[in-house]
Scaffold this motif. Structure first.
Motif, PDB file in Angstrom:
ATOM      1  N   LEU A  62       0.977  -1.310   0.437  1.00 51.11           N
ATOM      2  CA  LEU A  62      -0.193  -0.492   0.135  1.00 51.11           C
ATOM      3  C   LEU A  62       0.954   1.422  -0.197  1.00 51.11           C
ATOM      4  O   LEU A  62       0.566   2.257   0.923  1.00 51.11           O
ATOM      5  CB  LEU A  62      -1.084  -0.025   1.775  1.00 51.11           C
ATOM      6  N   TYR A  63       1.352   1.562  -1.395  1.00 47.34           N
ATOM      7  CA  TYR A  63       2.149   2.753  -1.802  1.00 47.34           C
ATOM      8  C   TYR A  63       1.007   3.224  -2.080  1.00 47.34           C
ATOM      9  O   TYR A  63       0.818   3.418  -2.975  1.00 47.34           O
ATOM     10  CB  TYR A  63       3.651   2.779  -1.830  1.00 47.34           C
ATOM     11  N   LEU A  64       0.182   4.911  -2.361  1.00 48.32           N
ATOM     12  CA  LEU A  64      -0.227   5.505  -2.365  1.00 48.32           C
ATOM     13  C   LEU A  64       0.066   6.921  -3.282  1.00 48.32           C
ATOM     14  O   LEU A  64       0.514   7.521  -2.378  1.00 48.32           O
ATOM     15  CB  LEU A  64      -1.892   6.091  -1.513  1.00 48.32           C
ATOM     16  N   ASP A  65       0.097   7.323  -4.561  1.00 44.61           N
ATOM     17  CA  ASP A  65      -0.033   8.538  -4.853  1.00 44.61           C
ATOM     18  C   ASP A  65      -0.640   8.907  -5.319  1.00 44.61           C
ATOM     19  O   ASP A  65      -1.780   8.723  -6.824  1.00 44.61           O
ATOM     20  CB  ASP A  65       1.045   8.228  -5.882  1.00 44.61           C
ATOM     21  N   PHE A  78      -7.459  -3.434  -2.054  1.00 43.15           N
ATOM     22  CA  PHE A  78      -6.668  -3.435  -0.370  1.00 43.15           C
ATOM     23  C   PHE A  78      -8.099  -3.029   0.348  1.00 43.15           C
ATOM     24  O   PHE A  78      -7.586  -4.303   1.149  1.00 43.15           O
ATOM     25  CB  PHE A  78      -6.276  -1.755   0.106  1.00 43.15           C
ATOM     26  N   VAL A  79      -9.768  -2.925  -0.290  1.00 43.06           N
ATOM     27  CA  VAL A  79     -10.188  -2.197   0.290  1.00 43.06           C
ATOM     28  C   VAL A  79     -10.920  -3.881   0.616  1.00 43.06           C
ATOM     29  O   VAL A  79     -11.406  -4.644   1.382  1.00 43.06           O
ATOM     30  CB  VAL A  79     -11.056  -1.246  -0.037  1.00 43.06           C
ATOM     31  N   LYS A  96      -9.971   3.783   6.877  1.00 46.26           N
ATOM     32  CA  LYS A  96      -9.800   5.227   5.693  1.00 46.26           C
ATOM     33  C   LYS A  96      -9.339   4.960   4.630  1.00 46.26           C
ATOM     34  O   LYS A  96      -9.787   6.061   3.861  1.00 46.26           O
ATOM     35  CB  LYS A  96      -8.068   5.365   6.751  1.00 46.26           C
ATOM     36  N   ALA A  97      -8.811   3.869   3.969  1.00 45.62           N
ATOM     37  CA  ALA A  97      -8.651   3.585   2.455  1.00 45.62           C
ATOM     38  C   ALA A  97      -9.616   3.611   1.482  1.00 45.62           C
ATOM     39  O   ALA A  97     -10.110   4.190   0.554  1.00 45.62           O
ATOM     40  CB  ALA A  97      -8.357   2.350   2.018  1.00 45.62           C
ATOM     41  N   ARG A  98     -10.662   2.957   2.182  1.00 44.99           N
ATOM     42  CA  ARG A  98     -12.493   3.126   1.711  1.00 44.99           C
ATOM     43  C   ARG A  98     -12.790   4.876   2.111  1.00 44.99           C
ATOM     44  O   ARG A  98     -13.412   5.311   0.647  1.00 44.99           O
ATOM     45  CB  ARG A  98     -13.238   2.029   2.239  1.00 44.99           C
ATOM     46  N   SER A  99     -13.027   5.278   2.681  1.00 48.31           N
ATOM     47  CA  SER A  99     -13.086   6.791   2.279  1.00 48.31           C
ATOM     48  C   SER A  99     -12.339   7.205   2.258  1.00 48.31           C
ATOM     49  O   SER A  99     -12.660   8.154   1.097  1.00 48.31           O
ATOM     50  CB  SER A  99     -12.383   7.398   4.272  1.00 48.31           C
ATOM     51  N   LEU A 100     -11.130   7.261   1.839  1.00 44.06           N
ATOM     52  CA  LEU A 100      -9.934   8.441   0.563  1.00 44.06           C
ATOM     53  C   LEU A 100     -10.537   8.028  -0.800  1.00 44.06           C
ATOM     54  O   LEU A 100     -11.041   8.900  -1.280  1.00 44.06           O
ATOM     55  CB  LEU A 100      -8.553   7.705   0.688  1.00 44.06           C
TER      56      LEU A 100
END
Length: 133
Positions: A62-65, A78-79, A96-100
């Motif tokens: 999980l690296y996010l750009d 991921f979710v 948090k990933a779902r929110s993003l």
């Protein structure tokens, strides 16, 4: 006495402007950027924590750009990852990933600009060097 009064009023105006600038509501972009950094850091902490469960080791990287269009697929994957429901930290991270993801595809959809769609960059990111502390 008049120049002192002008100086005092100028100082008050300057301090008021600085205070307003610090309390301005976050923009969509700044919210997405800060949440993506928070998620990336939480993931790193989870990987090195003592909570290491066998499922944590198998989580998708999980690296996010947020400037990379592939981040949307990365967040969805991921979710949707089927394991680790019993690990509280993973459940919180998935939330948090779902929110993003929701913020990016609905609230900020028109405000975001994707600069690339290089999915491999999210798998093998080139991270900036760590500065000595």
């Amino acid at each position: 006495k008049l120049p002192t009064m002008k100086m005092l009023l100028s100082l008050i105006a300057l301090l008021s402007a600085a205070l307003l600038a610090n309390t301005a509501p976050p923009t969509c972009y700044s919210r997405v950027l800060s949440l993506s950094k928070e998620i990336t850091e939480s993931f790193k902490e989870l990987q090195t924590s003592k909570v290491v469960d066998s499922c944590v080791e198998t989580l998708p990287r999980l690296y996010l750009d947020i400037h990379n269009y592939c981040v949307l697929a990365k967040l969805r994957d991921f979710v949707a990852y089927p394991r680790c429901e019993r690990v509280l930290e993973v459940s919180e991270l998935k939330e948090k990933a779902r929110s993003l993801y929701t913020i990016m595809i609905s609230y900020c959809r028109r405000d975001l600009v994707f600069l690339t769609d290089d999915c491999s960059a999210l798998e093998n990111p080139i991270l900036p060097p760590i500065e000595p502390s």
